[in-house]
Write an enzyme that holds these catalytic residues in place. Structure first.
Site, mmCIF file in Angstrom:
data_model
loop_
_atom_site.group_PDB
_atom_site.id
_atom_site.type_symbol
_atom_site.label_atom_id
_atom_site.label_comp_id
_atom_site.label_asym_id
_atom_site.label_seq_id
_atom_site.Cartn_x
_atom_site.Cartn_y
_atom_site.Cartn_z
ATOM 1 N N TYR A 61 6.279 19.849 -91.000
ATOM 2 C CA TYR A 61 4.999 19.240 -90.666
ATOM 3 C C TYR A 61 4.042 20.348 -90.221
ATOM 4 O O TYR A 61 4.203 20.917 -89.146
ATOM 5 C CB TYR A 61 5.204 18.209 -89.562
ATOM 6 C CG TYR A 61 3.990 17.374 -89.197
ATOM 7 C CD1 TYR A 61 2.810 17.419 -89.930
ATOM 8 C CD2 TYR A 61 4.044 16.505 -88.102
ATOM 9 C CE1 TYR A 61 1.719 16.643 -89.585
ATOM 10 C CE2 TYR A 61 2.960 15.725 -87.753
ATOM 11 C CZ TYR A 61 1.795 15.795 -88.493
ATOM 12 O OH TYR A 61 0.725 15.034 -88.137
ATOM 13 N N LYS B 277 4.662 17.975 -94.894
ATOM 14 C CA LYS B 277 3.563 17.079 -94.563
ATOM 15 C C LYS B 277 2.380 17.980 -94.225
ATOM 16 O O LYS B 277 2.411 18.742 -93.256
ATOM 17 C CB LYS B 277 3.887 16.163 -93.383
ATOM 18 C CG LYS B 277 2.725 15.224 -93.035
ATOM 19 C CD LYS B 277 3.024 14.332 -91.834
ATOM 20 C CE LYS B 277 1.814 13.466 -91.507
ATOM 21 N NZ LYS B 277 2.027 12.633 -90.300
ATOM 22 N N ILE C 106 1.785 10.666 -96.248
ATOM 23 C CA ILE C 106 2.374 10.081 -95.043
ATOM 24 C C ILE C 106 1.183 9.663 -94.203
ATOM 25 O O ILE C 106 0.496 10.498 -93.618
ATOM 26 C CB ILE C 106 3.274 11.073 -94.296
ATOM 27 C CG1 ILE C 106 4.466 11.478 -95.172
ATOM 28 C CG2 ILE C 106 3.765 10.457 -92.982
ATOM 29 C CD1 ILE C 106 5.335 12.574 -94.576
#
Length: 299
Positions: A140, A168, A208
């Protein structure tokens, strides 16, 4: 070319419902919301215990309990990713192993925050986590929150790890992301609604999304149109989502606050926020509802 989407293209960063007093999880509510997002909303998978899920304020035991409850609700075929990042490598490894035992299909690992480790230390952190588990790891990259970027060159090296399979992406660097996509098999998931379609157009795997808590089909529609080859429809559908996305994600309030405000107003499980977050003001909720109704009226 579009990279493979190992967890499907449309993932919701699900909020964590709490009891009316906020001191306990609302596990039946979490199960109801998860089932709604998958069966009614069309989400391919869910991300639990992330930023939107108020992970800084939930205990390790609560994180595992939430994952087990949602798995029971959605069954074995719906991918569940668990947010396990922390500022401490050893604790992150502990969370990762716990999530794997609780049934996670993959892990979302945020960069260690506040301490701002240099790139070599960041790379070592992610390798430690990926070495400790047997399930896929999604990195992330959100420098606005963590204070440190996962640089493209670092991602290129980490892509060689057999369990580091995705990113992400909240770096707001389309050039850097496109370079990594072009040179690796990493599945790039947009973490910012305004980049969902742009990232997809250069090979991204999907998104996401926090906004998917309340408008999952509308958020997914541009990607479905793009997959059909209808680029004009994809752009039009993407533009339609922007007013709600802007109010939810760029109005000065965290997405958790706006998502819970809308879910509560719509009669879906959410409950209160845990401090230090505070509920949205009435006029903010009214504006969110107006934008939601406009978007879903066209949906």
């Amino acid at each position: 070319m579009t990279t493979a989407a190992p967890f499907g293209p449309a993932l919701c960063a699900m909020i964590t419902p709490f009891s009316p007093t906020g001191d306990a999880l609302d596990l039946p509510g979490a199960q109801k919301l998860a089932d709604h997002l998958v069966t009614v909303g069309g989400c391919d998978g869910l991300v639990l215990n992330g930023t939107t899920g108020e992970s800084p304020t939930t205990s390790d035991a609560e994180k595992s309990a939430l994952l087990r409850a949602v798995r029971e609700a959605v069954g074995a075929d719906v991918p569940l990713l668990a947010g396990v990042g922390s500022a401490h490598t050893a604790h992150t490894v502990e969370l990762a192993r716990s999530a794997e035992r609780a049934g996670a299909d993959g892990l979302l690992v945020v960069s260690p925050y506040y301490s701002r480790p240099p790139q070599a230390a960041l790379e070592a952190h992610f390798r430690r986590v990926a070495d400790a588990v047997g399930i896929p790891v999604v990195l992330y990259d959100v420098p606005a929150r963590t204070g440190v970027r996962i640089e493209p060159e670092t991602l290129l090296r980490l892509a060689a790890h057999p369990r580091i399979t995705g990113v992400k992406d909240c770096a707001y660097d389309l050039l850097g992301s496109a370079k990594v996509i072009a040179r690796t098999d990493l599945a790039y998931y947009s973490g910012c609604e305004e980049t969902n379609l742009p990232l997809r157009s250069v090979g991204g795997a999907g998104f996401i999304s926090t906004v998917a808590n309340v408008a999952p089909r509308a958020v997914r529609a541009p990607l479905d149109a793009h997959a059909r080859g209808d680029v004009a429809a994809a752009a039009r559908l993407h533009h339609r989502t922007l007013p709600l996305a802007e109010l939810m994600m760029a109005s000065g309030l965290p997405g958790t606050v706006t998502a819970k405000a809308l879910l509560n107003a719509l009669g879906l499980p959410a409950g209160p926020l845990r401090e230090p977050l505070q509920p949205a003001a009435t006029e903010v909720v009214d504006g969110l509802l107006a934008a939601y109704e406009e978007l879903t009226r066209q949906d």
